[in-house]
Write a protein that holds these residues in place. Structure first.
Motif, PDB file in Angstrom:
ATOM      1  N   CYS A  41       0.832  -1.213   0.000  1.00 52.57           N
ATOM      2  CA  CYS A  41       0.000   0.000   0.000  1.00 52.57           C
ATOM      3  C   CYS A  41       0.862   1.257   0.000  1.00 52.57           C
ATOM      4  O   CYS A  41       0.597   2.202  -0.753  1.00 52.57           O
ATOM      5  CB  CYS A  41      -0.931   0.014   1.203  1.00 52.57           C
ATOM      6  N   LEU A  42       1.896   1.272   0.829  1.00 55.95           N
ATOM      7  CA  LEU A  42       2.770   2.442   0.891  1.00 55.95           C
ATOM      8  C   LEU A  42       3.529   2.651  -0.416  1.00 55.95           C
ATOM      9  O   LEU A  42       3.680   3.783  -0.879  1.00 55.95           O
ATOM     10  CB  LEU A  42       3.743   2.310   2.066  1.00 55.95           C
ATOM     11  N   ASP A  43       4.000   1.563  -1.023  1.00 57.91           N
ATOM     12  CA  ASP A  43       4.686   1.676  -2.312  1.00 57.91           C
ATOM     13  C   ASP A  43       3.746   2.220  -3.385  1.00 57.91           C
ATOM     14  O   ASP A  43       4.131   3.069  -4.192  1.00 57.91           O
ATOM     15  CB  ASP A  43       5.246   0.325  -2.756  1.00 57.91           C
ATOM     16  N   SER A  44       2.510   1.733  -3.393  1.00 59.33           N
ATOM     17  CA  SER A  44       1.531   2.210  -4.375  1.00 59.33           C
ATOM     18  C   SER A  44       1.216   3.681  -4.167  1.00 59.33           C
ATOM     19  O   SER A  44       1.092   4.447  -5.127  1.00 59.33           O
ATOM     20  CB  SER A  44       0.240   1.398  -4.278  1.00 59.33           C
ATOM     21  N   GLU A  45       1.087   4.077  -2.914  1.00 59.01           N
ATOM     22  CA  GLU A  45       0.813   5.481  -2.610  1.00 59.01           C
ATOM     23  C   GLU A  45       1.972   6.367  -3.078  1.00 59.01           C
ATOM     24  O   GLU A  45       1.764   7.432  -3.657  1.00 59.01           O
ATOM     25  CB  GLU A  45       0.587   5.656  -1.112  1.00 59.01           C
ATOM     26  N   LEU A  46       3.196   5.911  -2.855  1.00 51.66           N
ATOM     27  CA  LEU A  46       4.360   6.681  -3.280  1.00 51.66           C
ATOM     28  C   LEU A  46       4.458   6.735  -4.804  1.00 51.66           C
ATOM     29  O   LEU A  46       4.786   7.780  -5.370  1.00 51.66           O
ATOM     30  CB  LEU A  46       5.633   6.087  -2.679  1.00 51.66           C
ATOM     31  N   ASP A  47       4.157   5.620  -5.478  1.00 48.45           N
ATOM     32  CA  ASP A  47       4.129   5.616  -6.948  1.00 48.45           C
ATOM     33  C   ASP A  47       3.158   6.677  -7.455  1.00 48.45           C
ATOM     34  O   ASP A  47       3.469   7.436  -8.370  1.00 48.45           O
ATOM     35  CB  ASP A  47       3.683   4.254  -7.494  1.00 48.45           C
ATOM     36  N   HIS A  48       1.989   6.719  -6.859  1.00 48.89           N
ATOM     37  CA  HIS A  48       0.971   7.685  -7.285  1.00 48.89           C
ATOM     38  C   HIS A  48       1.421   9.115  -6.988  1.00 48.89           C
ATOM     39  O   HIS A  48       1.281  10.004  -7.825  1.00 48.89           O
ATOM     40  CB  HIS A  48      -0.354   7.384  -6.592  1.00 48.89           C
ATOM     41  N   HIS A  49       1.966   9.332  -5.813  1.00 49.82           N
ATOM     42  CA  HIS A  49       2.377  10.680  -5.408  1.00 49.82           C
ATOM     43  C   HIS A  49       3.519  11.209  -6.278  1.00 49.82           C
ATOM     44  O   HIS A  49       3.511  12.370  -6.691  1.00 49.82           O
ATOM     45  CB  HIS A  49       2.794  10.675  -3.937  1.00 49.82           C
ATOM     46  N   LEU A  50       4.501  10.363  -6.564  1.00 52.16           N
ATOM     47  CA  LEU A  50       5.659  10.800  -7.343  1.00 52.16           C
ATOM     48  C   LEU A  50       5.419  10.736  -8.848  1.00 52.16           C
ATOM     49  O   LEU A  50       6.171  11.319  -9.617  1.00 52.16           O
ATOM     50  CB  LEU A  50       6.881   9.939  -7.002  1.00 52.16           C
ATOM     51  N   ALA A  51       4.401  10.010  -9.256  1.00 55.44           N
ATOM     52  CA  ALA A  51       4.031   9.838 -10.667  1.00 55.44           C
ATOM     53  C   ALA A  51       5.048   9.000 -11.444  1.00 55.44           C
ATOM     54  O   ALA A  51       5.146   9.107 -12.655  1.00 55.44           O
ATOM     55  CB  ALA A  51       3.801  11.177 -11.346  1.00 55.44           C
TER      56      ALA A  51
END
Length: 77
Positions: A41-51
């Motif tokens: 979940c945290l990796d996915s959130e970071l992927d989304h945030h950083l694009a």
């Protein structure tokens, strides 16, 4: 990717419980599952945030150090 359902979760829990011989093994398996879930979940959130995804460089920035190269172990309390 297939969307997870409550039935899938119940089947996973049953398989997990069937493969454990005692409470200690079950607790360890659940802890590992929870840790992997939170990290995903945290990796996915970071992927989304950083694009951009892990191990990829961001577009438009030429700095060689501007990329994600993994993560370090973290302890959840």
């Amino acid at each position: 990717m297939k969307k997870a359902t409550l039935v899938d979760a119940n089947e996973l829990i049953k398989k997990l419980a069937d493969n454990c011989d005692n409470k200690i093994e079950l607790k360890a398996a659940i802890k590992g599952l929870k840790t992997r879930f939170i990290n995903t979940c945290l990796d996915s959130e970071l992927d989304h945030h950083l694009a951009y995804e892990k191990h990829s460089r961001s577009e438009g920035i030429v700095s060689e150090k501007n990329y994600r190269n993994g993560h370090t172990a973290k302890r959840l309390y």
